[in-house]
Design a protein around this motif. Structure first.
Motif, PDB file in Angstrom:
ATOM      1  N   PRO A 147      -1.864 -17.291  21.646  1.00  0.00           N
ATOM      2  CA  PRO A 147      -1.346 -18.647  21.487  1.00  0.00           C
ATOM      3  C   PRO A 147      -2.462 -19.672  21.569  1.00  0.00           C
ATOM      4  CG  PRO A 147      -0.850 -17.802  23.673  1.00  0.00           C
ATOM      5  CD  PRO A 147      -1.406 -16.654  22.884  1.00  0.00           C
ATOM      6  N   LYS A 148      -2.237 -20.816  20.951  1.00  0.00           N
ATOM      7  CA  LYS A 148      -3.215 -21.901  20.982  1.00  0.00           C
ATOM      8  C   LYS A 148      -3.497 -22.268  22.429  1.00  0.00           C
ATOM      9  CE  LYS A 148      -4.040 -26.419  18.871  1.00  0.00           C
ATOM     10  NZ  LYS A 148      -5.210 -26.015  18.108  1.00  0.00           N
ATOM     11  N   PHE A 153       8.783 -26.963  30.754  1.00  0.00           N
ATOM     12  CA  PHE A 153       8.292 -27.042  29.389  1.00  0.00           C
ATOM     13  C   PHE A 153       9.434 -27.326  28.417  1.00  0.00           C
ATOM     14  CE2 PHE A 153       5.325 -24.259  31.637  1.00  0.00           C
ATOM     15  CZ  PHE A 153       4.116 -24.856  31.335  1.00  0.00           C
ATOM     16  N   ASP A 154       9.122 -28.115  27.387  1.00  0.00           N
ATOM     17  CA  ASP A 154       9.999 -28.313  26.237  1.00  0.00           C
ATOM     18  C   ASP A 154      11.397 -28.806  26.628  1.00  0.00           C
ATOM     19  OD1 ASP A 154       7.814 -27.334  24.910  1.00  0.00           O
ATOM     20  OD2 ASP A 154       8.658 -25.342  24.560  1.00  0.00           O
ATOM     21  N   GLY A 155      11.464 -29.674  27.636  1.00  0.00           N
ATOM     22  CA  GLY A 155      12.724 -30.280  28.028  1.00  0.00           C
ATOM     23  C   GLY A 155      13.642 -29.396  28.840  1.00  0.00           C
ATOM     24  N   GLU A 156      13.123 -28.310  29.386  1.00  0.00           N
ATOM     25  CA  GLU A 156      13.962 -27.391  30.168  1.00  0.00           C
ATOM     26  C   GLU A 156      14.491 -28.065  31.427  1.00  0.00           C
ATOM     27  OE1 GLU A 156      11.674 -23.202  29.094  1.00  0.00           O
ATOM     28  OE2 GLU A 156      10.971 -24.455  30.745  1.00  0.00           O
ATOM     29  N   MET A 187      -2.302 -23.408  29.508  1.00  0.00           N
ATOM     30  CA  MET A 187      -0.840 -23.417  29.520  1.00  0.00           C
ATOM     31  C   MET A 187      -0.346 -24.268  28.345  1.00  0.00           C
ATOM     32  SD  MET A 187      -0.488 -24.061  33.640  1.00  0.00           S
ATOM     33  CE  MET A 187       1.292 -23.951  33.672  1.00  0.00           C
ATOM     34  N   PRO A 188      -0.184 -23.676  27.165  1.00  0.00           N
ATOM     35  CA  PRO A 188       0.260 -24.442  25.997  1.00  0.00           C
ATOM     36  C   PRO A 188       1.755 -24.728  26.032  1.00  0.00           C
ATOM     37  CG  PRO A 188      -0.037 -22.139  25.405  1.00  0.00           C
ATOM     38  CD  PRO A 188      -0.467 -22.266  26.844  1.00  0.00           C
ATOM     39  N   TYR A 189       2.154 -25.758  25.309  1.00  0.00           N
ATOM     40  CA  TYR A 189       3.571 -26.101  25.179  1.00  0.00           C
ATOM     41  C   TYR A 189       3.801 -26.690  23.791  1.00  0.00           C
ATOM     42  CZ  TYR A 189       1.271 -30.273  27.057  1.00  0.00           C
ATOM     43  OH  TYR A 189       0.385 -31.298  27.290  1.00  0.00           O
ATOM     44  N   ALA A 190       4.961 -26.405  23.250  1.00  0.00           N
ATOM     45  CA  ALA A 190       5.264 -26.788  21.872  1.00  0.00           C
ATOM     46  C   ALA A 190       5.830 -28.192  21.758  1.00  0.00           C
ATOM     47  CB  ALA A 190       6.243 -25.783  21.251  1.00  0.00           C
ATOM     48  N   ARG A 191       6.557 -28.656  22.778  1.00  0.00           N
ATOM     49  CA  ARG A 191       7.251 -29.945  22.667  1.00  0.00           C
ATOM     50  C   ARG A 191       6.940 -30.921  23.787  1.00  0.00           C
ATOM     51  NH1 ARG A 191      13.131 -28.350  22.801  1.00  0.00           N
ATOM     52  NH2 ARG A 191      13.325 -30.593  23.153  1.00  0.00           N
ATOM     53  N   ASP A 211       0.019 -21.949  15.695  1.00  0.00           N
ATOM     54  CA  ASP A 211       0.700 -21.160  16.718  1.00  0.00           C
ATOM     55  C   ASP A 211       0.871 -21.991  17.988  1.00  0.00           C
ATOM     56  OD1 ASP A 211       1.717 -19.300  18.405  1.00  0.00           O
ATOM     57  OD2 ASP A 211       0.223 -17.771  18.007  1.00  0.00           O
ATOM     58  N   PHE A 212       2.077 -22.550  18.191  1.00  0.00           N
ATOM     59  CA  PHE A 212       2.337 -23.399  19.335  1.00  0.00           C
ATOM     60  C   PHE A 212       3.318 -22.743  20.302  1.00  0.00           C
ATOM     61  CE2 PHE A 212       0.426 -26.532  16.653  1.00  0.00           C
ATOM     62  CZ  PHE A 212      -0.173 -27.418  17.518  1.00  0.00           C
ATOM     63  N   ARG A 213       3.140 -21.462  20.534  1.00  0.00           N
ATOM     64  CA  ARG A 213       4.005 -20.778  21.494  1.00  0.00           C
ATOM     65  C   ARG A 213       3.836 -21.389  22.880  1.00  0.00           C
ATOM     66  NH1 ARG A 213       2.204 -14.766  20.810  1.00  0.00           N
ATOM     67  NH2 ARG A 213       0.460 -15.700  19.660  1.00  0.00           N
ATOM     68  N   THR A 214       4.928 -21.594  23.564  1.00  0.00           N
ATOM     69  CA  THR A 214       4.902 -22.226  24.881  1.00  0.00           C
ATOM     70  C   THR A 214       4.595 -21.194  25.960  1.00  0.00           C
ATOM     71  OG1 THR A 214       6.435 -23.959  24.209  1.00  0.00           O
ATOM     72  CG2 THR A 214       6.313 -23.491  26.564  1.00  0.00           C
ATOM     73  N   PHE A 215       3.869 -21.636  26.956  1.00  0.00           N
ATOM     74  CA  PHE A 215       3.459 -20.809  28.089  1.00  0.00           C
ATOM     75  C   PHE A 215       4.661 -20.110  28.728  1.00  0.00           C
ATOM     76  CE2 PHE A 215       2.751 -20.654  32.745  1.00  0.00           C
ATOM     77  CZ  PHE A 215       1.612 -19.869  32.796  1.00  0.00           C
ATOM     78  N   THR A 216       4.526 -18.826  28.996  1.00  0.00           N
ATOM     79  CA  THR A 216       5.597 -18.068  29.633  1.00  0.00           C
ATOM     80  C   THR A 216       5.183 -17.481  30.975  1.00  0.00           C
ATOM     81  OG1 THR A 216       4.957 -15.954  28.613  1.00  0.00           O
ATOM     82  CG2 THR A 216       6.456 -17.393  27.358  1.00  0.00           C
TER      83      THR A 216
END
Length: 637
Positions: free
Chosen positions: A7-8, A85-88, A134-138, A176-181
């Motif tokens: 991932p990025k 992440f991503d509004g969770e 720690m990437p995130y898409a949103r 590739d904007f996969r969010t950190f898991t």
């Protein structure tokens, strides 16, 4: 050179050979515990409270966290940090202060803790830090379950987050904007970070070397240690100085020229080139330093396309002797760096030891397009025993008066805390040498969190809490860059000025009217600026001119940050920019001027010479309106 499938963010750190690649659609940003009045009360860190959590980081749009730091007293109440992440609604990850370095994926050496001194009976202190990408898409939000506040015994709210903001899905050529898991494969990166002092790049079968043994440099003399014709890349420089003298650290300079440039691309003392300007102890980071056995190393890749020359110059009055000087390189197709996507390895002009009373010491100013990858700063006071670490680092990028990178003290920029009392110290991304507190010398590698710039980068540091001490600084910046600027100012809108509003067909609904503000920026100066702007609780729109050949557009806004969580949706010719809203969560009721930016991806702007920009206020938190005083419009080239 193609990127790996990770991932990025992770790719950017584990592929050290890709460090010269120019970053497109990427901005570096900082959030942390800075005294809003401009002094040294840096110990309170929060943006706002939501239910039972204190929010310390809140951004909208795709990006990647590269550095998280928080320091406090171990006997204080222990915070738990939660990452959303991503509004969770539920945190994706939680970690207690005591778990850094041991809880996956925040494991050593990517994450660890520094235990400092007693601090006059208040300590010991503990600094936790993470360099886990720690990437995130949103979007991303970080909270603490306790308020991070106060400088009294048992408290401590100091800390920061360093991160990249991406313009859109085409940013940097990596979609590739996969969010950190927390389940990412960090094996290669952990292996790299466990091998400080040895080349972090993957082995190259066709690597060649130019070696000089018993190299002697007479006073005033010089020697060319590497020369090449055609395309290639220097991959490593290693040297072993003869024991008995450290004069070579300051007296012997390295001079590197790529592709026949008239001006040297890199020119500096070997002490800073090998991350050891003071030379009191051997320290090193992943990219450059001196090993415990005295071997000097520099592993920054240094590409060229027409030729290269590296010389050593002895500017001292004593002979300098090296047991061996070795330059390793790749030639021709083996180097494989596409020139249009790559920057030259360069240094800023060496900033020799000098004081700048009452203002920041400007360690380096870089022009063109590129990204900073490392910085080195050394400090001297008039006499020993003076604590001289309180000065904030401030980095201004592309003429923005608001620092894009700052630190709550000199030591915090290299992810330590409470000064430099226990030298030598090092981790794979930062180190310091010196005597306790003074003099000191620090180095920071930005392997993932590089500082991209498209016109210029200015790196400064305070002398004392608010430029109230006499300190002589020296230092240098390492970067990859080209001379050509990467963006062009193509329009300006002065909100509140009838002529400018008319030219730009400015319109507003829900306009609460104009107001005048006189205040200062968070730039360390006391310069006051007066301007007239508007408050909008509905929408504002205006037409701006851009270059048709643009690769995206950057909007910069001067605004009043008396309240935080200002948010607006952005529309371009009626189409909403889907990647993010324009959002700034922090505030400053004392130094109220803010310049923040919004990158519009090329998919909305390419081929157009005029854009209708519309900003729709979105109520968030305590805000009641969107305010705007001035807009600068840049065409990305």
């Amino acid at each position: 050179m193609t990127a790996s499938a990770g991932p990025k963010g992770l790719t950017s750190m584990e592929r050290f050979d890709l460090l010269p690649r120019l970053r497109r659609g990427v901005r570096v940003q900082y959030e942390g515990s800075i005294d809003k009045k401009g002094f040294n009360a840096d110990w309170d860190w929060w943006l706002y409270k939501e239910r039972d959590e204190w929010v310390i980081f809140d951004v909208d749009g795709p990006g990647c966290i590269y550095n998280f730091v928080q320091h406090r007293y171990p006997d204080s109440e222990e915070p738990t940090f939660r990452f959303y992440f991503d509004g969770e609604k539920e945190p994706r990850f939680e970690i207690r202060h005591s778990e850094f370095g041991s809880k996956a994926p925040f494991v050593s050496p990517l994450a660890d803790a520094y235990l400092g001194p007693e601090d006059g009976g208040r300590g010991p202190i503990r600094v936790v830090r993470s360099f886990v990408p720690m990437p995130y898409a949103r979007s991303c939000r970080i909270t603490s379950d306790i308020r991070l506040k106060a400088a009294a015994k048992g408290d401590g709210g100091w800390g920061h987050v360093m991160y990249h903001a991406y313009a859109g899905l085409e940013a940097d050529g990596e979609p590739d904007f996969r969010t950190f898991t927390g389940e990412e494969e960090y094996g290669r990166l952990l292996e790299m970070w466990s091998g400080v002092g040895y080349d972090p790049k993957l082995a190259q079968a066709n690597e060649q070397k130019a070696e000089h043994k018993s190299l002697k440099l007479a006073p005033g003399g010089g020697m060319r240690v590497f020369e090449a014709q055609g395309a290639g890349s220097v991959s490593a420089i290693e040297a072993v100085p003869v024991e008995g003298s450290d004069d070579w650290l300051s007296d012997v300079w390295i001079r590197a020229v790529w592709d026949g440039h008239e001006r040297p691309d890199a020119y500096c003392p070997l002490g800073v080139f090998f991350a050891n300007e003071l030379g009191l102890n051997h320290v090193g980071v992943l990219s450059h330093g001196i090993r415990a056995d005295g071997t000097c190393y520099c592993y920054f890749p240094m590409p060229y396309w027409d030729g290269a020359s590296i010389e050593l110059v002895n500017r001292g009055d004593k002979e300098a002797v090296f047991e061996v000087w070795e330059t390793r390189f790749l030639a021709g197709e083996d180097s494989r760096y596409p020139q249009k996507e790559t920057g030259y390895f360069r240094t800023s002009d060496y900033y020799g030891a000098q004081a700048s009373p009452g203002r920041d010491s400007v360690i380096g100013k870089i022009e063109g397009t590129g990204h900073l990858v490392a910085g080195h700063v050394t400090a001297f006071t008039r006499r020993p025993g003076i604590i001289s670490c309180e000065g904030d680092v401030r980095v201004h990028i592309d003429g923005n008066w608001t620092p894009q990178v700052e630190s709550d003290g000199s030591e915090s920029w290299v992810c330590y805390g409470w000064g430099f009392p226990t030298p030598p110290e090092q981790n794979p991304s930062s180190a310091y040498d010196g005597q306790p507190d003074n003099p000191w010398s620090m180095v920071r590698l930005c392997a993932g969190d590089v500082y991209p710039f498209r016109q210029e980068l200015v790196f400064g540091i305070e002398s004392g809490e608010f430029n109230n001490q006499y300190i002589r600084h020296s230092g240098i910046l390492f970067y990859y860059g080209v001379d050509e600027p990467g963006m062009e100012l193509t329009d300006e809108l002065n909100v509140g000025d009838p002529a400018s509003e008319g030219i730009h067909e400015y319109r507003a609904t829900g306009d609460l009217g104009t107001y005048r503000l006189e205040s200062a920026y968070e730039d360390g100066t006391n310069r006051a600026l007066k301007d007239i702007g508007r408050e909008i609780e509905g929408r504002s729109s205006f037409v701006v001119s851009v270059r048709p050949d643009n690769a995206g557009v950057r909007l910069r806004r001067r605004s009043d940050q008396i309240t935080g969580r200002q948010r607006a949706n952005v529309y371009v010719d009626g189409e909403q920019v889907a990647e993010r809203s324009w959002y700034f969560a922090d505030r400053n009721p004392y130094r109220r001027w803010l310049e923040d930016e919004f990158d519009i991806p090329a998919s909305y702007t390419a081929g157009k010479s005029d854009l209708r920009i519309e900003l729709e206020y979105v109520q968030d938190g305590e805000t009641r309106s969107w305010n705007e005083f001035y807009y600068w419009v840049y065409s990305i080239l």
